[in-house]
Design a protein around this motif. Sequence first.
Motif, PDB file in Angstrom:
ATOM      1  N   LEU A  43      12.622  -4.569  -2.266  1.00  0.00           N
ATOM      2  CA  LEU A  43      11.267  -4.340  -1.767  1.00  0.00           C
ATOM      3  C   LEU A  43      10.771  -2.956  -2.190  1.00  0.00           C
ATOM      4  N   PRO A  44       9.452  -2.797  -2.332  1.00  0.00           N
ATOM      5  CA  PRO A  44       8.907  -1.496  -2.753  1.00  0.00           C
ATOM      6  C   PRO A  44       8.890  -0.485  -1.603  1.00  0.00           C
ATOM      7  N   ILE A  45      10.079  -0.054  -1.210  1.00  0.00           N
ATOM      8  CA  ILE A  45      10.228   0.877  -0.088  1.00  0.00           C
ATOM      9  C   ILE A  45      10.466   2.273  -0.639  1.00  0.00           C
ATOM     10  N   ARG A  46       9.737   3.240  -0.130  1.00  0.00           N
ATOM     11  CA  ARG A  46       9.904   4.626  -0.562  1.00  0.00           C
ATOM     12  C   ARG A  46      10.779   5.438   0.393  1.00  0.00           C
ATOM     13  N   HIS A  47      10.867   4.972   1.647  1.00  0.00           N
ATOM     14  CA  HIS A  47      11.630   5.718   2.646  1.00  0.00           C
ATOM     15  C   HIS A  47      12.454   4.752   3.492  1.00  0.00           C
ATOM     16  N   ILE A  48      13.730   5.096   3.704  1.00  0.00           N
ATOM     17  CA  ILE A  48      14.613   4.324   4.577  1.00  0.00           C
ATOM     18  C   ILE A  48      15.294   5.305   5.534  1.00  0.00           C
ATOM     19  N   TRP A  49      15.371   4.923   6.804  1.00  0.00           N
ATOM     20  CA  TRP A  49      16.057   5.722   7.814  1.00  0.00           C
ATOM     21  C   TRP A  49      17.242   4.947   8.375  1.00  0.00           C
ATOM     22  N   THR A  50      18.237   5.661   8.839  1.00  0.00           N
ATOM     23  CA  THR A  50      19.348   5.014   9.529  1.00  0.00           C
ATOM     24  C   THR A  50      20.067   6.021  10.412  1.00  0.00           C
ATOM     25  N   THR A  51      20.757   5.486  11.417  1.00  0.00           N
ATOM     26  CA  THR A  51      21.699   6.289  12.202  1.00  0.00           C
ATOM     27  C   THR A  51      23.127   5.861  11.881  1.00  0.00           C
ATOM     28  N   ASN A  52      23.289   4.928  10.947  1.00  0.00           N
ATOM     29  CA  ASN A  52      24.623   4.459  10.544  1.00  0.00           C
ATOM     30  C   ASN A  52      25.305   5.485   9.644  1.00  0.00           C
ATOM     31  N   GLU A  98       0.809  -1.216   0.000  1.00  0.00           N
ATOM     32  CA  GLU A  98       0.000   0.000   0.000  1.00  0.00           C
ATOM     33  C   GLU A  98       0.846   1.272   0.000  1.00  0.00           C
ATOM     34  N   GLY A  99       2.173   1.117  -0.016  1.00  0.00           N
ATOM     35  CA  GLY A  99       3.054   2.283  -0.056  1.00  0.00           C
ATOM     36  C   GLY A  99       3.312   2.905   1.299  1.00  0.00           C
ATOM     37  N   ASN A 100       3.013   2.171   2.393  1.00  0.00           N
ATOM     38  CA  ASN A 100       3.164   2.718   3.737  1.00  0.00           C
ATOM     39  C   ASN A 100       4.246   2.027   4.554  1.00  0.00           C
ATOM     40  N   GLY A 101       5.077   1.224   3.927  1.00  0.00           N
ATOM     41  CA  GLY A 101       6.135   0.517   4.642  1.00  0.00           C
ATOM     42  C   GLY A 101       7.437   1.298   4.622  1.00  0.00           C
ATOM     43  N   VAL A 102       8.021   1.485   5.798  1.00  0.00           N
ATOM     44  CA  VAL A 102       9.284   2.213   5.948  1.00  0.00           C
ATOM     45  C   VAL A 102      10.259   1.306   6.686  1.00  0.00           C
ATOM     46  N   VAL A 103      11.541   1.404   6.363  1.00  0.00           N
ATOM     47  CA  VAL A 103      12.559   0.576   7.016  1.00  0.00           C
ATOM     48  C   VAL A 103      13.550   1.467   7.753  1.00  0.00           C
ATOM     49  N   PHE A 104      13.896   1.044   8.965  1.00  0.00           N
ATOM     50  CA  PHE A 104      14.938   1.711   9.732  1.00  0.00           C
ATOM     51  C   PHE A 104      16.104   0.733   9.863  1.00  0.00           C
ATOM     52  N   VAL A 105      17.258   1.090   9.293  1.00  0.00           N
ATOM     53  CA  VAL A 105      18.436   0.218   9.289  1.00  0.00           C
ATOM     54  C   VAL A 105      19.296   0.553  10.502  1.00  0.00           C
ATOM     55  N   GLY A 106      19.452  -0.420  11.396  1.00  0.00           N
ATOM     56  CA  GLY A 106      20.224  -0.216  12.612  1.00  0.00           C
ATOM     57  C   GLY A 106      21.659  -0.700  12.504  1.00  0.00           C
ATOM     58  N   ALA A 107      22.363  -0.608  13.635  1.00  0.00           N
ATOM     59  CA  ALA A 107      23.795  -0.921  13.664  1.00  0.00           C
ATOM     60  C   ALA A 107      24.077  -2.384  13.358  1.00  0.00           C
ATOM     61  N   GLY A 108      23.093  -3.274  13.642  1.00  0.00           N
ATOM     62  CA  GLY A 108      23.317  -4.693  13.390  1.00  0.00           C
ATOM     63  C   GLY A 108      23.547  -5.015  11.929  1.00  0.00           C
ATOM     64  N   VAL A 109      22.973  -4.226  11.024  1.00  0.00           N
ATOM     65  CA  VAL A 109      23.180  -4.447   9.591  1.00  0.00           C
ATOM     66  C   VAL A 109      24.623  -4.141   9.220  1.00  0.00           C
TER      67      VAL A 109
END
Length: 482
Positions: free
Chosen positions: A100-109, A19-30
């Motif tokens: 994946l059909p992701i429009r937004h990704i966040w990270t602190t890395n 539906e276009g509402n999925g966001v991923v936050f990439v943490g230090a483990g990646v």
Amino acid sequence: MADAARKRFLKEFPLALHEGNGVVFVGAGVSKAAGYPTWAELLKDIGEELGVRSSDIHDLAALAQWHISENGGAGVRNVIKAEIGQDRDIPEALQVLTRLPIRHIWTTNYDRLVERAFGAINRPIDTVSGAQDLSLKPKPGATRFYKMHGSVDRLDDIVISTDDYELYRSKRGAFLPLLQAHLSSMSLLFIGLSLTDPNIRHVLSLIRESFTDAPPEHFAIVRPPSRDDCASDEEYAARSAQHKHWAKDLRRYGLVTVEVEKYSEVPDLLRQVERRVASMRVWVSGSWPIEASDAKTRDLYRLAEEVGHLVGRTKRDLVSGSGLLVGSAAIAGFIDALRADGGWDLDRRLIVRPFPQPLGDQQPDKAHWTALRSEMARQAGIVIFLGGAKLDGKDLVTAGGVMEEFEAAKAAGAFLLPVGATGGAAKAISDALLGSETPWQGADAARPTDEELATLSDETSGPADLLKVIAAILGRLARVTA
């Protein structure tokens, strides 16, 4: 409880992505999975210069602050440049994530793993690592990547010390309303969330600040400590207890924890998400020579149009190579179904990969066509085969391209739904699947039942009868993946 959380995640997050509402936050483990050092490892030498062990310090941002206060910021930045600046192999989980059909990704890395993973598949990404970058217009069609604590290629503007955290609102505060908006209205998946990552505490505090009582629900893939991580049984027991309380505490922030025993499970978990997203996409594969203008041609066009309409009104996406007669008919029916809701989401739900056609005496680019077929097979979880024939002189023969699409779809693990009554490649595919060992039931089903295949191959059935069977199969698949 763990199984329930995983089942819930596999149901709800793929739907959010669709539906276009999925966001991923990439943490230090990646980053750790790629071989980059943890915060404690990164600041080990820095700590030794101050006479302390980084492994004994809970507040690692304070350790960085102490060194900067004593020696200036160059030492810490040089360590980050040396350790984080080098390119490392892209983890498998991140490779799946980029598809994946992701429009937004966040990270602190700070590293460039995400940018490189997107570049490896030639997918556009719009990186925002400074607050001033947020004022720039987004790159059309690109996934926006928010490096809210800066990037290794801009070491003069990273968040690492106590000062940086305390002054975050004045220097990088423009990130916060946007992150809070995503936390409010979208479904976030946290990957590589680490108990010891000081950055993540900052993000979680934003959730508590915005939603004190009932935060929106998000997901976090986490791994409990293993015995191999620890030097003794006592350390293992202590770390396991700490993890248990931490995972439970994440509920205060609205995070549902999806636990994995090993990080190697994460790529497979994300592949399950990928396949569930794909199951909401239907590829209508097939072709038919327009010159063969007879009753069968007209019936095939009508059936393809009705199949496209069915895909649209059941809220699925349509994948098409815009093949002769079949592709255009399916697209026409799909668009007609979307018009009932105004057709405003056509740009998101119609995935078309037209095949470049040779002109004059030029030969088709077979390699390019194969790449397009593989791409469509990866994006679609269900493939409906209609017709699949071409003229060889005056003879009607099976279209080799549609058979190649069958092989690509089978390799991608798609559900194969041939309508044998339409002839051509669809009939050949139906005959190959009938009575085969390809599973037809359960979550691993990849074909209709033998009875359904026989019904779909009955040439006395009209388009309406065939469509009824196709609709029943799609309905059953929707219930299995729900």
